[in-house]
Design an enzyme around this catalytic site. Sequence first.
Site, mmCIF file in Angstrom:
data_model
loop_
_atom_site.group_PDB
_atom_site.id
_atom_site.type_symbol
_atom_site.label_atom_id
_atom_site.label_comp_id
_atom_site.label_asym_id
_atom_site.label_seq_id
_atom_site.Cartn_x
_atom_site.Cartn_y
_atom_site.Cartn_z
ATOM 1 N N ASN A 73 -10.695 -25.462 -5.649
ATOM 2 C CA ASN A 73 -9.957 -26.514 -4.948
ATOM 3 C C ASN A 73 -10.867 -27.747 -4.919
ATOM 4 O O ASN A 73 -11.848 -27.786 -4.183
ATOM 5 C CB ASN A 73 -9.645 -26.028 -3.519
ATOM 6 C CG ASN A 73 -9.032 -27.122 -2.651
ATOM 7 O OD1 ASN A 73 -8.686 -28.197 -3.138
ATOM 8 N ND2 ASN A 73 -8.908 -26.844 -1.360
ATOM 9 N N LYS A 114 -10.214 -30.570 -3.772
ATOM 10 C CA LYS A 114 -9.923 -31.460 -2.640
ATOM 11 C C LYS A 114 -9.814 -32.898 -3.193
ATOM 12 O O LYS A 114 -9.423 -33.066 -4.343
ATOM 13 C CB LYS A 114 -10.972 -31.298 -1.542
ATOM 14 C CG LYS A 114 -11.154 -29.804 -1.167
ATOM 15 C CD LYS A 114 -11.966 -29.571 0.048
ATOM 16 C CE LYS A 114 -12.040 -28.068 0.324
ATOM 17 N NZ LYS A 114 -12.765 -27.725 1.533
ATOM 18 N N HIS A 159 -3.566 -25.290 3.879
ATOM 19 C CA HIS A 159 -5.025 -25.391 3.980
ATOM 20 C C HIS A 159 -5.384 -25.940 5.366
ATOM 21 O O HIS A 159 -4.676 -26.797 5.895
ATOM 22 C CB HIS A 159 -5.564 -26.299 2.871
ATOM 23 C CG HIS A 159 -7.050 -26.219 2.738
ATOM 24 N ND1 HIS A 159 -7.901 -26.855 3.615
ATOM 25 C CD2 HIS A 159 -7.844 -25.552 1.859
ATOM 26 C CE1 HIS A 159 -9.151 -26.574 3.265
ATOM 27 N NE2 HIS A 159 -9.139 -25.787 2.209
ATOM 28 N N GLU A 180 -7.467 -28.060 6.254
ATOM 29 C CA GLU A 180 -7.616 -29.521 6.295
ATOM 30 C C GLU A 180 -6.248 -30.193 6.433
ATOM 31 O O GLU A 180 -6.105 -31.226 7.074
ATOM 32 C CB GLU A 180 -8.378 -30.006 5.051
ATOM 33 C CG GLU A 180 -9.852 -29.633 5.144
ATOM 34 C CD GLU A 180 -10.560 -29.454 3.820
ATOM 35 O OE1 GLU A 180 -10.009 -29.835 2.774
ATOM 36 O OE2 GLU A 180 -11.681 -28.908 3.839
ATOM 37 N N GLU A 215 -9.516 -18.289 4.971
ATOM 38 C CA GLU A 215 -10.551 -19.310 5.008
ATOM 39 C C GLU A 215 -10.890 -19.614 6.464
ATOM 40 O O GLU A 215 -10.229 -20.457 7.092
ATOM 41 C CB GLU A 215 -10.065 -20.594 4.326
ATOM 42 C CG GLU A 215 -9.744 -20.437 2.861
ATOM 43 C CD GLU A 215 -9.890 -21.750 2.108
ATOM 44 O OE1 GLU A 215 -10.604 -21.761 1.100
ATOM 45 O OE2 GLU A 215 -9.316 -22.767 2.533
ATOM 46 N N GLY A 237 -17.082 -25.775 4.031
ATOM 47 C CA GLY A 237 -17.944 -26.938 3.833
ATOM 48 C C GLY A 237 -19.149 -26.969 4.765
ATOM 49 O O GLY A 237 -19.822 -27.994 4.878
ATOM 50 N N SER A 269 -17.431 -21.822 1.889
ATOM 51 C CA SER A 269 -18.827 -21.834 1.435
ATOM 52 C C SER A 269 -19.165 -20.707 0.467
ATOM 53 O O SER A 269 -20.260 -20.149 0.511
ATOM 54 C CB SER A 269 -19.797 -21.835 2.630
ATOM 55 O OG SER A 269 -19.619 -23.004 3.407
HETATM 56 P P1 13P Z 1 -16.019 -24.942 0.531
HETATM 57 O O1 13P Z 1 -16.185 -23.910 -0.565
HETATM 58 O O2 13P Z 1 -16.523 -26.289 0.153
HETATM 59 O O3 13P Z 1 -16.572 -24.436 1.839
HETATM 60 O O4 13P Z 1 -14.440 -25.128 0.750
HETATM 61 C C1 13P Z 1 -13.646 -24.014 0.894
HETATM 62 C C2 13P Z 1 -12.229 -24.439 0.850
HETATM 63 O O5 13P Z 1 -11.742 -25.077 1.756
HETATM 64 C C3 13P Z 1 -11.445 -24.083 -0.344
HETATM 65 O O6 13P Z 1 -10.102 -24.326 -0.153
#
Ligand code: 13P
Length: 252
Positions: free
Chosen positions: A9, A11, A97, A99, A167, A173, A211
């Site tokens: 992803n 983002k 997600h 976010e 997640e 992150g 992560s």
């Molecule tokens: P990270 O791997 O950067 O922690 O992000 C995970 C994520 O949100 C994947 O959708």
Amino acid sequence: MRARIVAGNWKSNGRQAFVEAYATDLKAALAQKPAGGVTVMVAPPDVYLSALKAALEGAPVELGAQNCSATAEGAYTGEVTAGMLADQGVRYVIIGHSERRSYYGETDEVVRAKLAQAFAAGCVPVLCVGETLEEREAGQAEAVCKRQLSVLEGLVPEGAEVVIAYEPVWAIGTGKTATSEQAQAMHAQLRAALGSLGLPADRIPILYGGSVKADNAASLFAGEDVDGALVGGASLEVESFACIIAALSERT
Ligand code: 13P
């Protein structure tokens, strides 16, 4: 056997030059189809979908999107529908997600509407669930994830594929990963919950996200209910992403 998937992803990252360099490197890294029946998916920002698709021509990589509209086509300025994504060759659509839930106010109701659109378009939704640190510390992790999962009730068409991504918000992150025991425990609970929703739980892949890096992937994949990873930051570096793919391929 359940599908095994490593999904990237991006983002809101990447530009045209990055798309081209990334595709060249990923094609080289995947010159041989990944062993162990691993599916690789990459979800760039929508505007780069067709460029990435063209640049990855012939590579064993599925195209994903990071979101879709909760509606079908119509007068909805700024929205990209699941039907449009499917039309562009997108197979997987990430939905719900954390976010999107926290920054754009997506409720379970909106998530359910998006899932319905993805199924109707013939895309495979990747439904993200996960608790915040506060919720985990309050002992609510399982209840929160099960509530987020329950939007699937009565929604999955017969024979349609669906993927779940666990997640934990506190691991996204942050460099803090769930331990392999925490991941496996939640994945097993989610699988049981899928069964309670009347879904073919044994056939639904549940990915871990938060992560995931080259150096922790193998231990996370040790959990029998962990069917792969949804990778953010590390998916932007082909070398790291390829190591994560290799870790899943090598799992017995
Ligand atoms: P990270 O791997 O950067 O922690 O992000 C995970 C994520 O949100 C994947 O959708």
